[in-house]
Design an enzyme around this catalytic site. Sequence first.
Site, PDB file in Angstrom:
ATOM      1  N   GLU A   5      -6.613   1.123   5.979  1.00 20.59           N
ATOM      2  CA  GLU A   5      -6.369   2.532   6.115  1.00 20.59           C
ATOM      3  C   GLU A   5      -7.478   3.692   6.507  1.00 20.59           C
ATOM      4  O   GLU A   5      -6.888   4.125   6.939  1.00 20.59           O
ATOM      5  CB  GLU A   5      -6.241   3.198   4.303  1.00 20.59           C
ATOM      6  CG  GLU A   5      -4.680   2.440   3.368  1.00 20.59           C
ATOM      7  CD  GLU A   5      -5.411   2.981   1.643  1.00 20.59           C
ATOM      8  OE1 GLU A   5      -3.707   3.301   1.352  1.00 20.59           O
ATOM      9  OE2 GLU A   5      -6.187   2.918   2.134  1.00 20.59           O
ATOM     10  N   GLY A  62       3.470   4.736  -3.667  1.00 14.61           N
ATOM     11  CA  GLY A  62       5.098   4.673  -3.767  1.00 14.61           C
ATOM     12  C   GLY A  62       5.622   5.580  -4.386  1.00 14.61           C
ATOM     13  O   GLY A  62       5.782   6.575  -4.585  1.00 14.61           O
ATOM     14  N   ILE A  74       3.144   1.089 -10.284  1.00 15.90           N
ATOM     15  CA  ILE A  74       4.069   1.610 -10.513  1.00 15.90           C
ATOM     16  C   ILE A  74       5.201   0.698 -10.307  1.00 15.90           C
ATOM     17  O   ILE A  74       5.628   1.128  -8.648  1.00 15.90           O
ATOM     18  CB  ILE A  74       4.093   3.378 -10.505  1.00 15.90           C
ATOM     19  CG1 ILE A  74       3.626   4.272 -10.809  1.00 15.90           C
ATOM     20  CG2 ILE A  74       5.458   3.716 -10.909  1.00 15.90           C
ATOM     21  CD1 ILE A  74       3.561   4.119 -12.891  1.00 15.90           C
ATOM     22  N   GLU A 107      -5.200   7.636  -6.488  1.00 12.61           N
ATOM     23  CA  GLU A 107      -7.044   7.729  -6.167  1.00 12.61           C
ATOM     24  C   GLU A 107      -6.920   9.653  -5.829  1.00 12.61           C
ATOM     25  O   GLU A 107      -7.805   9.790  -5.898  1.00 12.61           O
ATOM     26  CB  GLU A 107      -7.309   7.178  -4.501  1.00 12.61           C
ATOM     27  CG  GLU A 107      -8.305   5.910  -4.681  1.00 12.61           C
ATOM     28  CD  GLU A 107      -6.612   5.260  -4.642  1.00 12.61           C
ATOM     29  OE1 GLU A 107      -6.415   3.783  -5.431  1.00 12.61           O
ATOM     30  OE2 GLU A 107      -5.564   6.027  -3.806  1.00 12.61           O
ATOM     31  N   ASP A 145       6.393   1.667  -0.378  1.00 14.20           N
ATOM     32  CA  ASP A 145       7.057   0.888  -1.235  1.00 14.20           C
ATOM     33  C   ASP A 145       7.952   2.067  -1.953  1.00 14.20           C
ATOM     34  O   ASP A 145       7.458   3.273  -1.781  1.00 14.20           O
ATOM     35  CB  ASP A 145       6.315  -0.391  -2.501  1.00 14.20           C
ATOM     36  CG  ASP A 145       5.940   0.325  -3.007  1.00 14.20           C
ATOM     37  OD1 ASP A 145       6.108   0.918  -4.219  1.00 14.20           O
ATOM     38  OD2 ASP A 145       4.599   0.799  -2.674  1.00 14.20           O
TER      39      ASP A 145
END
Length: 231
Positions: A14, A80, A155, A176, A199
């Site tokens: 990232e 997600g 999750i 975060e 995702d």
Amino acid sequence: MNQPIGIIGAMDEEIALLLERMVDRDCKVKAGITYYTGALLGKPVVLCKSGVGKVNAAVTTQILLDTFGVSRILFTGVAGALHPGLDIGDIVISASCIQHDMDVTPLGYARGVIPYQETSVFGADPGLVELAEAACRALGVRYITGIVLSGDQFIASGEAVARLREELDGACAEMEGAAVGQVCFMNSTPFVIIRSMSDKADGSAHQNYREFTETAARNSCAILEHMLTAM
């Protein structure tokens, strides 16, 4: 010299693209976290990888403020998707952030509420949100602005997604953003969280998470560069 802009990612992927583009780069290690100082598109920045989870994110954010005196904080990374209209590669820009794993419901508090705090919903800076939205439009990236939910858990089930949507109206789930938001709120510092969907938080992450993390990181990098140019 202008105050630097703090940029945080949770993982190497990232921050790698942004790190490649920095000039006049130097680094300093504090609390085990490497902070890269330098310039990006002519703006002074401090770039770092927080590591995963809310504690890492909170420590990183406070050090950015206390040691480097950043004027604002941009957090970039993957998440997600919870909103049914989101697909992999789409962007969520934080209108606000909530800790979804803050659960004191046995004492009569709603889920996500931090007892005895002034607020438990940490609003992103409207000006930074507007810059992020403008960047997405200019780059042709699909996005929504909504609630980023953070918790120290991955999750990965349809049940969990449905619960978080119903109880907290979350657009995406990650680990975060709300910690960054709370520290920034406590220090009166503007922030925004920009998350690219890797995702759908539905149990399929093992199939597509790593495959799409690189694509998601590229999207986030392009958005941040556009924002920095406009600042």
